[in-house]
Design a protein around this motif. Structure first.
Motif, PDB file in Angstrom:
ATOM      1  N   LEU A  36       0.509   5.567 -29.539  1.00 51.31           N
ATOM      2  CA  LEU A  36      -0.252   4.992 -28.429  1.00 51.31           C
ATOM      3  C   LEU A  36      -0.284   5.948 -27.244  1.00 51.31           C
ATOM      4  O   LEU A  36      -1.342   6.159 -26.624  1.00 51.31           O
ATOM      5  CB  LEU A  36       0.360   3.653 -28.018  1.00 51.31           C
ATOM      6  CG  LEU A  36      -0.309   2.964 -26.815  1.00 51.31           C
ATOM      7  CD1 LEU A  36      -1.766   2.653 -27.128  1.00 51.31           C
ATOM      8  CD2 LEU A  36       0.457   1.694 -26.451  1.00 51.31           C
ATOM      9  N   VAL A  37       0.859   6.550 -26.922  1.00 50.72           N
ATOM     10  CA  VAL A  37       0.917   7.486 -25.795  1.00 50.72           C
ATOM     11  C   VAL A  37       0.031   8.697 -26.062  1.00 50.72           C
ATOM     12  O   VAL A  37      -0.714   9.150 -25.183  1.00 50.72           O
ATOM     13  CB  VAL A  37       2.377   7.932 -25.531  1.00 50.72           C
ATOM     14  CG1 VAL A  37       2.430   8.997 -24.439  1.00 50.72           C
ATOM     15  CG2 VAL A  37       3.224   6.746 -25.117  1.00 50.72           C
ATOM     16  N   VAL A  38       0.082   9.226 -27.284  1.00 48.94           N
ATOM     17  CA  VAL A  38      -0.752  10.385 -27.634  1.00 48.94           C
ATOM     18  C   VAL A  38      -2.231  10.017 -27.562  1.00 48.94           C
ATOM     19  O   VAL A  38      -3.058  10.798 -27.061  1.00 48.94           O
ATOM     20  CB  VAL A  38      -0.392  10.906 -29.036  1.00 48.94           C
ATOM     21  CG1 VAL A  38      -1.389  11.976 -29.489  1.00 48.94           C
ATOM     22  CG2 VAL A  38       1.022  11.486 -29.030  1.00 48.94           C
ATOM     23  N   ALA A  39      -2.588   8.819 -28.043  1.00 43.73           N
ATOM     24  CA  ALA A  39      -3.987   8.386 -28.009  1.00 43.73           C
ATOM     25  C   ALA A  39      -4.484   8.246 -26.564  1.00 43.73           C
ATOM     26  O   ALA A  39      -5.603   8.671 -26.237  1.00 43.73           O
ATOM     27  CB  ALA A  39      -4.145   7.065 -28.755  1.00 43.73           C
ATOM     28  N   VAL A  40      -3.655   7.656 -25.708  1.00 41.83           N
ATOM     29  CA  VAL A  40      -4.031   7.521 -24.293  1.00 41.83           C
ATOM     30  C   VAL A  40      -4.179   8.902 -23.661  1.00 41.83           C
ATOM     31  O   VAL A  40      -5.124   9.164 -22.899  1.00 41.83           O
ATOM     32  CB  VAL A  40      -2.985   6.684 -23.528  1.00 41.83           C
ATOM     33  CG1 VAL A  40      -3.247   6.725 -22.022  1.00 41.83           C
ATOM     34  CG2 VAL A  40      -3.004   5.241 -24.026  1.00 41.83           C
ATOM     35  N   ALA A  84      -4.977  11.717 -25.154  1.00 42.67           N
ATOM     36  CA  ALA A  84      -6.198  12.351 -25.652  1.00 42.67           C
ATOM     37  C   ALA A  84      -7.430  11.761 -24.968  1.00 42.67           C
ATOM     38  O   ALA A  84      -8.366  12.489 -24.604  1.00 42.67           O
ATOM     39  CB  ALA A  84      -6.288  12.169 -27.165  1.00 42.67           C
ATOM     40  N   GLY A  85      -7.440  10.439 -24.776  1.00 44.62           N
ATOM     41  CA  GLY A  85      -8.566   9.807 -24.088  1.00 44.62           C
ATOM     42  C   GLY A  85      -8.696  10.284 -22.647  1.00 44.62           C
ATOM     43  O   GLY A  85      -9.803  10.567 -22.169  1.00 44.62           O
ATOM     44  N   LEU A  86      -7.570  10.389 -21.958  1.00 40.90           N
ATOM     45  CA  LEU A  86      -7.598  10.892 -20.580  1.00 40.90           C
ATOM     46  C   LEU A  86      -8.066  12.346 -20.541  1.00 40.90           C
ATOM     47  O   LEU A  86      -8.815  12.737 -19.642  1.00 40.90           O
ATOM     48  CB  LEU A  86      -6.202  10.777 -19.959  1.00 40.90           C
ATOM     49  CG  LEU A  86      -5.751   9.360 -19.587  1.00 40.90           C
ATOM     50  CD1 LEU A  86      -4.278   9.366 -19.203  1.00 40.90           C
ATOM     51  CD2 LEU A  86      -6.588   8.815 -18.441  1.00 40.90           C
ATOM     52  N   ALA A  87      -7.622  13.138 -21.516  1.00 40.09           N
ATOM     53  CA  ALA A  87      -8.039  14.546 -21.567  1.00 40.09           C
ATOM     54  C   ALA A  87      -9.553  14.660 -21.723  1.00 40.09           C
ATOM     55  O   ALA A  87     -10.200  15.475 -21.062  1.00 40.09           O
ATOM     56  CB  ALA A  87      -7.325  15.267 -22.708  1.00 40.09           C
ATOM     57  N   LEU A  88     -10.120  13.838 -22.608  1.00 44.62           N
ATOM     58  CA  LEU A  88     -11.572  13.861 -22.798  1.00 44.62           C
ATOM     59  C   LEU A  88     -12.306  13.451 -21.517  1.00 44.62           C
ATOM     60  O   LEU A  88     -13.316  14.060 -21.127  1.00 44.62           O
ATOM     61  CB  LEU A  88     -11.969  12.938 -23.947  1.00 44.62           C
ATOM     62  CG  LEU A  88     -11.576  13.402 -25.353  1.00 44.62           C
ATOM     63  CD1 LEU A  88     -11.874  12.320 -26.386  1.00 44.62           C
ATOM     64  CD2 LEU A  88     -12.313  14.691 -25.708  1.00 44.62           C
ATOM     65  N   ALA A  89     -11.784  12.423 -20.836  1.00 43.77           N
ATOM     66  CA  ALA A  89     -12.414  11.972 -19.590  1.00 43.77           C
ATOM     67  C   ALA A  89     -12.337  13.053 -18.515  1.00 43.77           C
ATOM     68  O   ALA A  89     -13.313  13.304 -17.794  1.00 43.77           O
ATOM     69  CB  ALA A  89     -11.735  10.687 -19.108  1.00 43.77           C
ATOM     70  N   LEU A  90     -11.192  13.700 -18.403  1.00 45.63           N
ATOM     71  CA  LEU A  90     -11.034  14.753 -17.399  1.00 45.63           C
ATOM     72  C   LEU A  90     -11.894  15.966 -17.733  1.00 45.63           C
ATOM     73  O   LEU A  90     -12.370  16.661 -16.833  1.00 45.63           O
ATOM     74  CB  LEU A  90      -9.564  15.151 -17.299  1.00 45.63           C
ATOM     75  CG  LEU A  90      -8.624  14.066 -16.754  1.00 45.63           C
ATOM     76  CD1 LEU A  90      -7.171  14.498 -16.894  1.00 45.63           C
ATOM     77  CD2 LEU A  90      -8.946  13.742 -15.308  1.00 45.63           C
ATOM     78  N   ASP A  91     -12.092  16.211 -19.030  1.00 41.10           N
ATOM     79  CA  ASP A  91     -12.953  17.315 -19.437  1.00 41.10           C
ATOM     80  C   ASP A  91     -14.406  17.042 -19.039  1.00 41.10           C
ATOM     81  O   ASP A  91     -15.128  17.942 -18.587  1.00 41.10           O
ATOM     82  CB  ASP A  91     -12.836  17.517 -20.947  1.00 41.10           C
ATOM     83  CG  ASP A  91     -13.541  18.778 -21.425  1.00 41.10           C
ATOM     84  OD1 ASP A  91     -13.522  19.787 -20.682  1.00 41.10           O
ATOM     85  OD2 ASP A  91     -14.108  18.769 -22.519  1.00 41.10           O
ATOM     86  N   VAL A  92     -14.837  15.793 -19.191  1.00 42.91           N
ATOM     87  CA  VAL A  92     -16.191  15.409 -18.775  1.00 42.91           C
ATOM     88  C   VAL A  92     -16.361  15.617 -17.267  1.00 42.91           C
ATOM     89  O   VAL A  92     -17.429  16.022 -16.790  1.00 42.91           O
ATOM     90  CB  VAL A  92     -16.466  13.938 -19.160  1.00 42.91           C
ATOM     91  CG1 VAL A  92     -17.758  13.443 -18.511  1.00 42.91           C
ATOM     92  CG2 VAL A  92     -16.536  13.797 -20.669  1.00 42.91           C
ATOM     93  N   LEU A  93     -15.285  15.357 -16.507  1.00 40.85           N
ATOM     94  CA  LEU A  93     -15.325  15.551 -15.051  1.00 40.85           C
ATOM     95  C   LEU A  93     -15.185  17.015 -14.663  1.00 40.85           C
ATOM     96  O   LEU A  93     -15.195  17.343 -13.477  1.00 40.85           O
ATOM     97  CB  LEU A  93     -14.211  14.733 -14.387  1.00 40.85           C
ATOM     98  CG  LEU A  93     -14.338  13.212 -14.510  1.00 40.85           C
ATOM     99  CD1 LEU A  93     -13.101  12.529 -13.945  1.00 40.85           C
ATOM    100  CD2 LEU A  93     -15.596  12.729 -13.801  1.00 40.85           C
ATOM    101  N   ASP A  94     -15.008  17.895 -15.666  1.00 38.69           N
ATOM    102  CA  ASP A  94     -14.922  19.346 -15.455  1.00 38.69           C
ATOM    103  C   ASP A  94     -13.719  19.735 -14.600  1.00 38.69           C
ATOM    104  O   ASP A  94     -13.785  20.663 -13.789  1.00 38.69           O
ATOM    105  CB  ASP A  94     -16.212  19.867 -14.802  1.00 38.69           C
ATOM    106  CG  ASP A  94     -16.437  21.345 -15.100  1.00 38.69           C
ATOM    107  OD1 ASP A  94     -15.907  21.831 -16.117  1.00 38.69           O
ATOM    108  OD2 ASP A  94     -17.119  22.024 -14.298  1.00 38.69           O
ATOM    109  N   LEU A  95     -12.602  19.037 -14.793  1.00 38.29           N
ATOM    110  CA  LEU A  95     -11.372  19.386 -14.089  1.00 38.29           C
ATOM    111  C   LEU A  95     -10.614  20.463 -14.862  1.00 38.29           C
ATOM    112  O   LEU A  95     -10.732  20.561 -16.083  1.00 38.29           O
ATOM    113  CB  LEU A  95     -10.480  18.151 -13.915  1.00 38.29           C
ATOM    114  CG  LEU A  95     -10.991  17.091 -12.931  1.00 38.29           C
ATOM    115  CD1 LEU A  95     -10.090  15.874 -12.947  1.00 38.29           C
ATOM    116  CD2 LEU A  95     -11.078  17.665 -11.521  1.00 38.29           C
TER     117      LEU A  95
END
Length: 354
Positions: free
Chosen positions: A15-19, A21-32
């Motif tokens: 669950l922690v790894v999945a969360v 990965a999801g946060l990483a994808l969201a931050l990547d979309v925000l170009d951080l």
């Protein structure tokens, strides 16, 4: 309370790894910057503060992540960057050493904050190599939580301020460089082989030569050697594997957080902001000196001496028509100097802290 079974522990970790990965994808979309590391840090922080039972990243995973980050850094070196440095080697070397000195002085200023050790203060303010410094900080006696937060606070400030400064102060013209050529390299199978060779040979060789932090510095040096010898054919760590390594390092740091450590970092934030802004201004001054002694343009020298945010710096250089090769050469030289000097710096600070 009974210890949870293997299945419950595995579900907790998944669950922690999945969360993360999801946060990483969201931050990547925000170009951080470094979205995978940030995603792992935030997910680990939430789990570390909320969970009643401690969760830790297995040691072999941490070691492999350190090695992959080392390979990624080592792959930045090539003959073109060395030739760009060689033409102006003395001014570039002096500016690099001056940046290291500024980092140490900034770290000593952080000691004014209660709860910040000399090693932690210095590592938190080392200008450049945020991912590598974060990955090795615990092994060298620094508080990796403070180091990670302050290192990436500096990176975020640079990413936010650099395009504005480049345009308003140095007259950069966004779009003047034309489209960026994307060199995909020989593909992911060659990248996997390259990473495996560097990991397999790097850490044992570093231990044999008694190089500190062998899991990171060994693969980094082997990757650089293969690149310079023309044996890598331009291979690099495949992007998903590199992202997984950054995610793991972020989780290691995030899961180590406690409420007390979070309060300590919060108290240090006002002083850290002042010190980081001072470091950014001082490095811009070094850029002016570099321009005066090498004949590089003021924009090239400013981008070459920006204390962090390597990929954002290169993107700005390419977009504005600056000399991206010169900028990369100076940034990579400083990156190697910072990482290779970090163990010696940590040892010296521990000896002199009294």
């Amino acid at each position: 309370m009974a210890e949870p079974g293997w299945g419950a522990r595995a579900a907790d970790a998944a669950l922690v790894v999945a969360v993360a990965a999801g946060l990483a994808l969201a931050l990547d979309v925000l170009d951080l910057p470094s979205p995978a590391l940030f995603g792992g840090l935030l997910a680990g922080l939430a789990r570390g503060l909320a969970g009643r039972r401690r969760l830790a990243v297995p040691k072999p995973v941490t070691t492999a992540a350190q090695g992959l980050i080392g390979v990624s850094i080592g792959a930045l070196v090539d003959l073109g960057t060395l030739e760009a440095v060689a033409r102006n080697w003395l001014p570039v070397l002096l500016v690099t050493l001056a940046t290291l000195l500024l980092s140490v002085l900034a770290g000593l200023l952080m000691r004014l904050q209660r709860g910040v050790s000399p090693v932690t203060g210095a590592f938190a303010m080392v200008a450049g190599g945020a991912s590598g410094i974060t990955a090795m900080s615990r092994e060298l006696g620094a508080d990796e939580r403070m180091v990670a937060v302050l290192q990436y606070l500096r990176v975020l400030l640079i990413v936010a301020l650099m395009p504005v400064t480049a345009a308003t102060v140095f007259g950069a013209d966004p779009g003047a460089g034309g489209p960026t050529v994307d060199d995909a390299g020989p593909g992911w199978p060659a990248g996997l082989l390259f990473a495996a060779v560097c990991l397999g040979a790097g850490a044992p060789l570093a231990r044999l030569l008694r190089i500190p932090v062998p899991a990171l510095l060994g693969p980094m040096l082997v990757a650089a050697g293969l690149d310079l010898g023309g044996l890598s054919a331009g291979a690099d760590v495949p992007a998903p594997l590199a992202a997984a390594a950054f995610l793991a390092v972020g989780l290691v740091v995030g899961l180590a957080f406690t409420r007390d450590s979070l309060r300590t970092i919060g108290r240090a934030m006002p002083l850290a902001l002042v010190v980081i802004l001072g470091l950014i201004v001082a490095c811009a001054g070094l850029g002016a000196l570099l321009a005066a002694t090498t004949g590089a343009s003021a924009l090239d020298a400013y981008l070459a001496t920006t204390p962090g945010g390597l990929y954002a710096v290169l993107a700005t250089a390419q977009d504005s028509g600056a000399d991206a090769t010169f900028v990369l050469a100076v940034q990579v030289l400083r990156l190697f100097v910072m990482l290779l000097s970090a163990p010696l710096l940590a040892r010296w600070l521990r000896r002199t802290r009294g």
